[in-house]
Design a protein around this motif. Structure first.
Motif, short mmCIF file in Angstrom:
data_model
loop_
_atom_site.label_atom_id
_atom_site.label_comp_id
_atom_site.label_asym_id
_atom_site.label_seq_id
_atom_site.Cartn_x
_atom_site.Cartn_y
_atom_site.Cartn_z
N TRP A 94 0.82 -1.21 0.00
CA TRP A 94 0.00 0.00 0.00
C TRP A 94 0.86 1.26 0.00
CZ3 TRP A 94 -4.44 -0.39 -1.95
CH2 TRP A 94 -5.20 -1.53 -1.79
N LYS A 95 2.03 1.20 0.62
CA LYS A 95 2.94 2.35 0.59
C LYS A 95 3.42 2.62 -0.84
CE LYS A 95 6.78 4.32 3.11
NZ LYS A 95 7.66 4.23 4.25
N LEU A 96 3.69 1.54 -1.58
CA LEU A 96 4.12 1.68 -2.98
C LEU A 96 2.98 2.26 -3.83
CD1 LEU A 96 6.30 1.20 -5.13
CD2 LEU A 96 5.46 -1.16 -5.33
N VAL A 97 1.76 1.79 -3.60
CA VAL A 97 0.60 2.34 -4.31
C VAL A 97 0.49 3.83 -4.01
CG1 VAL A 97 -1.92 2.33 -4.52
CG2 VAL A 97 -0.68 0.16 -4.40
N GLU A 98 0.51 4.17 -2.72
CA GLU A 98 0.33 5.56 -2.31
C GLU A 98 1.44 6.47 -2.81
OE1 GLU A 98 -1.24 7.91 1.60
OE2 GLU A 98 0.17 6.27 1.95
N SER A 99 2.66 5.97 -2.87
CA SER A 99 3.77 6.80 -3.34
C SER A 99 3.61 7.17 -4.81
CB SER A 99 5.12 6.11 -3.09
OG SER A 99 5.26 4.98 -3.94
N ASN A 100 2.85 6.38 -5.55
CA ASN A 100 2.63 6.65 -6.97
C ASN A 100 1.27 7.27 -7.27
OD1 ASN A 100 5.01 5.49 -8.59
ND2 ASN A 100 4.62 3.97 -7.01
N MET A 101 0.36 7.21 -6.28
CA MET A 101 -0.96 7.82 -6.42
C MET A 101 -1.45 8.19 -5.03
SD MET A 101 -4.45 6.27 -8.18
CE MET A 101 -3.94 6.42 -9.88
N PRO A 102 -1.04 9.37 -4.54
CA PRO A 102 -1.38 9.77 -3.18
C PRO A 102 -2.89 9.77 -2.87
CG PRO A 102 0.31 11.20 -4.07
CD PRO A 102 -0.16 10.33 -5.20
#
Length: 112
Positions: A94-102
């Motif tokens: 989820w951190k990887l997802v969020e880092s690319n789409m806040p």
């Protein structure tokens, strides 16, 4: 990205050709942004998920996303790309997802 059985209750926003172009454009942008590259991306109708990622790094995107915004389509592609690095829904995933789409949480809500 599993969900309950997906029903196509919304009208399509795009033709199949437009949808393929949207997926292709988002695919290129997100691969460049994340540095994560799948072996291939297919578009098919899936009954129980918006997208899937196999252990062979093959991604499938649900054709029923034609009824959703370009941002929702991008989110599903990003979600599946992140599964290439993390084949689970861990904090790292989820951190990887969020880092690319806040704003992914807002976008994800459209798919509910």
């Amino acid at each position: 990205m599993k969900t309950q059985e997906i029903k196509n209750e919304k009208p399509n926003l795009y033709t199949k050709e437009e949808f393929i172009q949207i997926v292709e454009k988002a695919r290129k942008e997100l691969i460049c942004k994340t540095g994560i590259k799948p072996n291939k991306i297919r578009i098919r109708e899936i009954k129980y998920a918006w997208g899937s990622c196999s252990s062979n790094k093959n991604i499938t995107i649900n054709l029923k996303l034609m009824a959703y915004s370009k941002e929702a389509i991008r989110y599903v592609i990003l979600h599946e790309l992140c599964h290439i690095k993390h084949m689970n829904h861990s904090k790292k995933f989820w951190k990887l997802v969020e880092s690319n789409m806040p704003n992914y949480k807002e976008v994800k809500n459209e798919l509910k």
